[in-house]
Scaffold this motif. Sequence first.
Motif, PDB file in Angstrom:
ATOM      1  N   PHE A 101       0.767  -1.220   0.128  1.00 33.49           N
ATOM      2  CA  PHE A 101      -0.069   0.000   0.156  1.00 33.49           C
ATOM      3  C   PHE A 101       0.893   1.138  -0.016  1.00 33.49           C
ATOM      4  CE2 PHE A 101      -3.132  -2.879   1.298  1.00 33.49           C
ATOM      5  CZ  PHE A 101      -4.459  -2.452   0.524  1.00 33.49           C
ATOM      6  N   ASN A 109      -2.626  -2.177  10.655  1.00 29.72           N
ATOM      7  CA  ASN A 109      -3.765  -2.143  11.864  1.00 29.72           C
ATOM      8  C   ASN A 109      -2.746  -1.667  13.066  1.00 29.72           C
ATOM      9  OD1 ASN A 109      -5.569  -2.663  13.880  1.00 29.72           O
ATOM     10  ND2 ASN A 109      -6.139  -4.601  12.968  1.00 29.72           N
TER      11      ASN A 109
ATOM     12  N   ASP B 192      -7.242   1.636   5.211  1.00 29.81           N
ATOM     13  CA  ASP B 192      -6.466   0.968   4.265  1.00 29.81           C
ATOM     14  C   ASP B 192      -6.255  -0.566   5.274  1.00 29.81           C
ATOM     15  OD1 ASP B 192      -6.401   2.228   2.213  1.00 29.81           O
ATOM     16  OD2 ASP B 192      -4.431   3.181   2.598  1.00 29.81           O
ATOM     17  N   TYR B 193      -5.942  -0.444   6.406  1.00 32.19           N
ATOM     18  CA  TYR B 193      -5.357  -1.636   7.000  1.00 32.19           C
ATOM     19  C   TYR B 193      -6.672  -2.867   6.853  1.00 32.19           C
ATOM     20  CZ  TYR B 193      -8.305  -0.544  11.409  1.00 32.19           C
ATOM     21  OH  TYR B 193      -9.224  -0.285  12.400  1.00 32.19           O
ATOM     22  N   SER B 195      -8.305  -3.521   3.993  1.00 27.99           N
ATOM     23  CA  SER B 195      -7.956  -3.694   2.727  1.00 27.99           C
ATOM     24  C   SER B 195      -6.816  -4.530   2.878  1.00 27.99           C
ATOM     25  CB  SER B 195      -7.889  -2.280   1.844  1.00 27.99           C
ATOM     26  OG  SER B 195      -8.941  -1.594   1.680  1.00 27.99           O
ATOM     27  N   ALA B 196      -5.761  -4.067   3.609  1.00 30.84           N
ATOM     28  CA  ALA B 196      -4.454  -4.703   3.619  1.00 30.84           C
ATOM     29  C   ALA B 196      -4.799  -6.082   4.133  1.00 30.84           C
ATOM     30  CB  ALA B 196      -3.450  -4.020   4.449  1.00 30.84           C
ATOM     31  N   SER B 197      -5.622  -6.475   5.160  1.00 27.99           N
ATOM     32  CA  SER B 197      -6.008  -7.583   5.665  1.00 27.99           C
ATOM     33  C   SER B 197      -6.308  -8.557   4.713  1.00 27.99           C
ATOM     34  CB  SER B 197      -6.877  -7.482   6.841  1.00 27.99           C
ATOM     35  OG  SER B 197      -6.283  -7.609   8.028  1.00 27.99           O
ATOM     36  N   LYS B 198      -7.399  -7.718   3.746  1.00 25.19           N
ATOM     37  CA  LYS B 198      -8.075  -8.638   2.449  1.00 25.19           C
ATOM     38  C   LYS B 198      -6.780  -9.038   1.620  1.00 25.19           C
ATOM     39  CE  LYS B 198     -12.414  -6.425   2.265  1.00 25.19           C
ATOM     40  NZ  LYS B 198     -13.407  -5.586   1.581  1.00 25.19           N
ATOM     41  N   THR B 199      -5.929  -8.233   1.380  1.00 20.93           N
ATOM     42  CA  THR B 199      -4.971  -8.628   0.353  1.00 20.93           C
ATOM     43  C   THR B 199      -4.012  -9.576   0.918  1.00 20.93           C
ATOM     44  OG1 THR B 199      -3.263  -6.949   0.880  1.00 20.93           O
ATOM     45  CG2 THR B 199      -4.937  -6.196  -0.585  1.00 20.93           C
ATOM     46  N   MET B 200      -4.113 -10.056   2.149  1.00 22.93           N
ATOM     47  CA  MET B 200      -3.615 -11.183   2.598  1.00 22.93           C
ATOM     48  C   MET B 200      -4.157 -12.366   2.668  1.00 22.93           C
ATOM     49  SD  MET B 200      -0.866  -9.911   3.055  1.00 22.93           S
ATOM     50  CE  MET B 200      -0.203 -11.502   3.440  1.00 22.93           C
ATOM     51  N   GLY B 201      -5.572 -12.359   2.226  1.00 26.46           N
ATOM     52  CA  GLY B 201      -6.412 -13.565   1.940  1.00 26.46           C
ATOM     53  C   GLY B 201      -6.993 -13.731   3.170  1.00 26.46           C
ATOM     54  N   THR B 202      -7.003 -12.922   4.306  1.00 20.47           N
ATOM     55  CA  THR B 202      -7.759 -12.836   5.529  1.00 20.47           C
ATOM     56  C   THR B 202      -9.518 -13.073   5.260  1.00 20.47           C
ATOM     57  OG1 THR B 202      -6.149 -11.614   6.415  1.00 20.47           O
ATOM     58  CG2 THR B 202      -8.002 -12.094   7.865  1.00 20.47           C
ATOM     59  N   SER B 203     -10.058 -14.002   5.975  1.00 21.71           N
ATOM     60  CA  SER B 203     -11.604 -14.097   5.638  1.00 21.71           C
ATOM     61  C   SER B 203     -12.186 -12.941   6.385  1.00 21.71           C
ATOM     62  CB  SER B 203     -11.999 -15.415   6.138  1.00 21.71           C
ATOM     63  OG  SER B 203     -11.932 -15.599   7.646  1.00 21.71           O
ATOM     64  N   ASP B 204     -13.267 -12.658   5.642  1.00 18.49           N
ATOM     65  CA  ASP B 204     -14.027 -11.537   6.346  1.00 18.49           C
ATOM     66  C   ASP B 204     -14.461 -11.502   7.703  1.00 18.49           C
ATOM     67  OD1 ASP B 204     -14.233 -10.385   3.863  1.00 18.49           O
ATOM     68  OD2 ASP B 204     -16.416 -10.881   3.681  1.00 18.49           O
ATOM     69  N   ALA B 206     -12.574 -13.219  10.115  1.00 18.01           N
ATOM     70  CA  ALA B 206     -11.312 -13.042  10.818  1.00 18.01           C
ATOM     71  C   ALA B 206     -11.113 -11.464  10.662  1.00 18.01           C
ATOM     72  CB  ALA B 206     -10.258 -13.617  10.342  1.00 18.01           C
ATOM     73  N   LYS B 210     -11.040  -9.952  14.326  1.00 17.84           N
ATOM     74  CA  LYS B 210      -9.802  -9.940  14.847  1.00 17.84           C
ATOM     75  C   LYS B 210      -8.889  -8.672  14.577  1.00 17.84           C
ATOM     76  CE  LYS B 210      -7.228 -14.151  14.956  1.00 17.84           C
ATOM     77  NZ  LYS B 210      -6.878 -15.286  14.209  1.00 17.84           N
ATOM     78  N   GLY B 211      -9.402  -7.949  13.374  1.00 19.57           N
ATOM     79  CA  GLY B 211      -8.713  -6.857  12.945  1.00 19.57           C
ATOM     80  C   GLY B 211      -9.485  -5.500  13.466  1.00 19.57           C
TER      81      GLY B 211
END
Lengths: 339, 304
Positions: A101, A109, B192-193, B195-204, B206, B210-211
């Motif tokens: 990004f 986070n 953004d964070y 979206s960043a989690s999404k780009t890591m393949g984290t499920s919705d 989680a 968790k985020g």
Amino acid sequence: MGFVSTKELLTIRNLRTSFRIKDTFYPAVDDVSLTLRKNEILAIVGESGCGKSTLATSIVGLHNSIHTKVEGEILYNNQNLANLTEVQFNKLRGNDIGFIFQDPLSALNPLMRIGEQIAEGLIYHTKLNKKQREARVLELLEQVGISNASRVANQFPHQLSGGMRQRVMIAIALSGKPAIIVADEPTTALDVTIQAQILDLLKSLQDEIQSGIILITHDLGVVAEIADRVAVMYAGEIIEEAPVIELFRNPKHPYTRSLLNSIPQTHSENEKLEIIQGMVPSLMKLPREGCRFSSRVPWLDESVHEKNPKLHEVGPGHLVRCTCWQHFYFEDKEGSVNG
Amino acid sequence: MANKNKKTVENFKSESSPPTGIQVVLREFKKDKLAMFSFLGIIALMVAVFVIASWIIDKEAVMKINLIERFTEPGVSGYILGADEAGRDMFGQLIIGAKNSLLIAIAITILANVVGITLGIIMGYYGGFIDNFFMRIIDFFITLPTLMIIIVVVTIVPKYGITELIFIIAAFQWMSTARLVRSKALSEARRDYISASKTMGTSDFAIMFKGLLPNLSSLLIVEVTLNFAGNVGIETGLSFLGFGLPPSTPSLGTLISYAMNPIILSSKWWIWLPASILILVLMLGINYVGQALRRSADAKQRLG
């Protein structure tokens, strides 16, 4: 410069990403076709509002399907990323595709420790246990040039400097050893010295894991430094695509030439900063036919533009949209075709 | 290597860094003596109530009717706080009542907030249709006259005790939390964070819990604390009106409702006053704590 394989890693064909504004879809990325090869850095340049970031987020599927329509093909491993469901995408993201990004502070986070954030992708894509993940996190942190990795892994994002945060972002993107890395303006939020370090890092890491990088930027200095191939975007379209040396030596399209012309020269006696007249037309007012750049070169005769501008091959791997480049001259240097 | 790591961690701790999380809260409580006092007081009170009610007092003995000892004054023949019209020990009733009231309030708070937070996060995270759909349901629930419906349900339900009361009240308490969480989650989920989690393949799922959830915690701690104070009040109010717990189950509300009898209100103060004071002290204390937490969650309002 590393060896660029000829094998196509990612093929984008006729990609159109449109945003819904009051029940009408307006394409922000319009009919873009690109290819990315293994171990290649493909730079996408253009000024703000050209659709660069939209293109990047389309590749990793960050768009909300209700408000955004992604049409066309983004082929990777015989899969069309444009049609994947969230669950299918989650198997690729973080493992095959990494995303860096623009602003590392907002993309980390604030309430998760650095180590946990890097481990996030490992949890979903690998079978490593906790101990192994921790070891891998430290390894990744050291790989991106963070010296006291074990300390940083226990810190929160606000405790790190801007450059370190971006290194962490890169470590996160690299955690799954992705084949493709999409970097959305990775150096914009950093100061110049850190920019150079981050670029060097990106380059050296690429040599290691041999992935293809799509680098979104508006900084032509960055492009000249690390890219292999460049695609110039304007108003959602690719208007010129060429190998980096060719593009800088022999720019064709008026927009590319204006962009290069507007780079401030320290040794130049000309104190005036060169600018490009006007601005990128807004999404809703964008002309849907004719040369989209024509509104910014009003001194050119209308007849020099094509009715339906296509990409023309003008050299090996060098594509230019519209025919207006043949007749282009800078306004204040009227008459001289070479600018 | 392990030793060296430990050392660097220690070195780091000696470096100065802006106060975070619990440190901010601690500083706020140090500055605000009233909140500090309230916090310690409430904890002590709750522990005392639960310990005495569970192990020291015999509930059977307390609730036994003994008409000879009717309206015994405080301090006379072993009755610390006197006895009521049936000769039951008021101190014992007060402790058991306080325990019941607190248990009910805690249960309602947990139940209502779990539902509210979960729904709020889902609404805020997904937005769009899901958000609209649940918001309309919430709007509908909010327009309902809560008290009336609770009273009706209480009258209809035949077997009726603590559990039923908890569920009925909780059913009308989750909306405000859901709305509050949703509004914060809406803005937080567009960061953004996420979206960043999404780009890591984290499920919705989680990402949401968790985020996103920890980033709403400052808001939630305050909300839950103040909700708790409110819920103590609601149970008491219902019991006072006679729609809460049956008289055989003492609660602070049933004790206070003895004051509806004019004779007791005017001359037998020991029957209703201790419970009223306990409620007052509890709610004030929880509110002070809640306000201190709210200030520490907002840098502009901080004292410390």
